[in-house]
Enzyme design. Structure first.
Site, PDB file in Angstrom:
ATOM      1  N   HIS A  23      46.226  79.730 -47.057  1.00  0.00           N
ATOM      2  CA  HIS A  23      45.248  80.697 -47.597  1.00  0.00           C
ATOM      3  C   HIS A  23      45.133  80.529 -49.116  1.00  0.00           C
ATOM      4  CE1 HIS A  23      46.628  83.416 -44.040  1.00  0.00           C
ATOM      5  NE2 HIS A  23      45.467  82.922 -43.718  1.00  0.00           N
ATOM      6  N   LYS A  47      43.532  93.696 -33.190  1.00  0.00           N
ATOM      7  CA  LYS A  47      44.737  92.922 -33.530  1.00  0.00           C
ATOM      8  C   LYS A  47      45.813  93.858 -34.040  1.00  0.00           C
ATOM      9  CE  LYS A  47      43.841  88.192 -35.168  1.00  0.00           C
ATOM     10  NZ  LYS A  47      43.661  87.372 -36.372  1.00  0.00           N
ATOM     11  N   ARG A  96      41.062  74.481 -39.961  1.00  0.00           N
ATOM     12  CA  ARG A  96      42.254  73.645 -39.791  1.00  0.00           C
ATOM     13  C   ARG A  96      42.069  72.607 -38.694  1.00  0.00           C
ATOM     14  NH1 ARG A  96      45.786  78.909 -39.153  1.00  0.00           N
ATOM     15  NH2 ARG A  96      43.792  79.358 -38.185  1.00  0.00           N
ATOM     16  N   SER A 134      49.545  82.077 -39.960  1.00  0.00           N
ATOM     17  CA  SER A 134      50.394  83.262 -40.141  1.00  0.00           C
ATOM     18  C   SER A 134      51.217  83.525 -38.887  1.00  0.00           C
ATOM     19  CB  SER A 134      49.539  84.492 -40.452  1.00  0.00           C
ATOM     20  OG  SER A 134      48.863  84.323 -41.665  1.00  0.00           O
TER      21      SER A 134
HETATM   22  P1  ADP Z   1      41.547  85.439 -39.032  1.00  0.00           P
HETATM   23  O1  ADP Z   1      40.492  85.760 -40.045  1.00  0.00           O
HETATM   24  O2  ADP Z   1      40.968  84.616 -37.913  1.00  0.00           O
HETATM   25  O3  ADP Z   1      42.348  86.618 -38.584  1.00  0.00           O
HETATM   26  P2  ADP Z   1      43.531  84.387 -40.927  1.00  0.00           P
HETATM   27  O4  ADP Z   1      43.679  85.673 -41.620  1.00  0.00           O
HETATM   28  O5  ADP Z   1      44.797  83.739 -40.494  1.00  0.00           O
HETATM   29  O6  ADP Z   1      42.562  84.408 -39.694  1.00  0.00           O
HETATM   30  O7  ADP Z   1      42.799  83.352 -41.862  1.00  0.00           O
HETATM   31  C1  ADP Z   1      41.688  83.648 -42.646  1.00  0.00           C
HETATM   32  C2  ADP Z   1      40.896  82.387 -42.918  1.00  0.00           C
HETATM   33  O8  ADP Z   1      41.753  81.400 -43.497  1.00  0.00           O
HETATM   34  C3  ADP Z   1      40.304  81.716 -41.674  1.00  0.00           C
HETATM   35  O9  ADP Z   1      39.062  81.122 -42.038  1.00  0.00           O
HETATM   36  C4  ADP Z   1      41.292  80.641 -41.332  1.00  0.00           C
HETATM   37  O10 ADP Z   1      40.688  79.572 -40.630  1.00  0.00           O
HETATM   38  C5  ADP Z   1      41.724  80.218 -42.736  1.00  0.00           C
HETATM   39  N1  ADP Z   1      43.046  79.611 -42.700  1.00  0.00           N
HETATM   40  C6  ADP Z   1      44.137  80.052 -42.050  1.00  0.00           C
HETATM   41  N2  ADP Z   1      45.173  79.216 -42.224  1.00  0.00           N
HETATM   42  C7  ADP Z   1      44.728  78.205 -43.014  1.00  0.00           C
HETATM   43  C8  ADP Z   1      45.312  77.004 -43.541  1.00  0.00           C
HETATM   44  N3  ADP Z   1      46.563  76.661 -43.259  1.00  0.00           N
HETATM   45  N4  ADP Z   1      44.546  76.224 -44.320  1.00  0.00           N
HETATM   46  C9  ADP Z   1      43.249  76.553 -44.577  1.00  0.00           C
HETATM   47  N5  ADP Z   1      42.643  77.653 -44.105  1.00  0.00           N
HETATM   48  C10 ADP Z   1      43.353  78.469 -43.327  1.00  0.00           C
END
Ligand code: ADP
Length: 166
Positions: A23, A47, A96, A134
């Site tokens: 992130h 969630k 990813r 995460s």
């Molecule tokens: P969500 O919004 O689906 O609940 P997250 O909070 O985990 O997911 O992630 C927020 C955003 O960051 C999403 O676009 C996800 O694809 C991206 N993201 C998560 N992990 C990574 C990573 N390791 N590298 C790049 N982007 C990521």
């Protein structure tokens, strides 16, 4: 509608439960691409999260401190509505894997239907963190694995503390 949206302002939406280096990398790169980057922390009723909304926002604020054009805010409900209310034109997301692609493609098309003025822009995850999520980090924490490479130190401490209390 009727309000002018700024294409130089982007909203990076997510759950961030908790924020990790993948992130952080998107925040850093997004802050260079746009004049202003808002990190939008979603309240998702479907969630259950390990960290409360307040904790997720607080950790993100800490992690985003080096970037003066980044601010962190929480939102409830439709992402496009929050983006519009923020005056932004762009939703920023990270990609990813191929499985991310399928979900993100569907979401971005739906968002385009909901608000045709708002575009989703994707940044590819860097190789180093493309396997980091995460949920995986939370599992590793419960199993006692070392997370130093994947989490900012304050997030790692908060996660270890959470696991200890469970
Ligand atoms: P969500 O919004 O689906 O609940 P997250 O909070 O985990 O997911 O992630 C927020 C955003 O960051 C999403 O676009 C996800 O694809 C991206 N993201 C998560 N992990 C990574 C990573 N390791 N590298 C790049 N982007 C990521």
């Amino acid at each position: 509608m009727g309000q002018t949206l700024n294409a130089r302002v982007a909203v990076y939406t997510g759950t961030f439960d908790p924020v990790h280096h993948g992130h952080f990398d998107i925040i850093k790169r997004g802050s260079r691409l746009y004049d202003r980057l808002i990190v939008g922390v979603g309240i998702n009723t479907d969630k259950t999260t390990m960290f409360s909304l307040e904790d997720r926002v607080e950790l993100l604020c800490d992690v985003a401190k080096p970037f003066p054009n980044v601010e962190v805010r929480s939102f409830e409900g439709l992402a496009v509505r929050f983006v519009r209310e923020s005056g932004a034109r762009i939703i920023l997301r990270g990609l990813r894997t191929l499985s991310d692609m399928e979900y993100e493609f569907t979401m971005s098309l739906m968002n385009l239907h909901l608000d045709p003025e708002i575009e989703t822009v994707f940044l590819m995850a860097t190789e180093e963190y493309s396997h980091v999520s995460s949920s995986l980090l939370r599992q590793i924490a419960v199993l006692g694995g070392d997370l130093t490479k994947f989490l900012p130190h304050q997030v790692k401490d908060a996660l270890m503390e959470k696991v200890k209390k469970q």
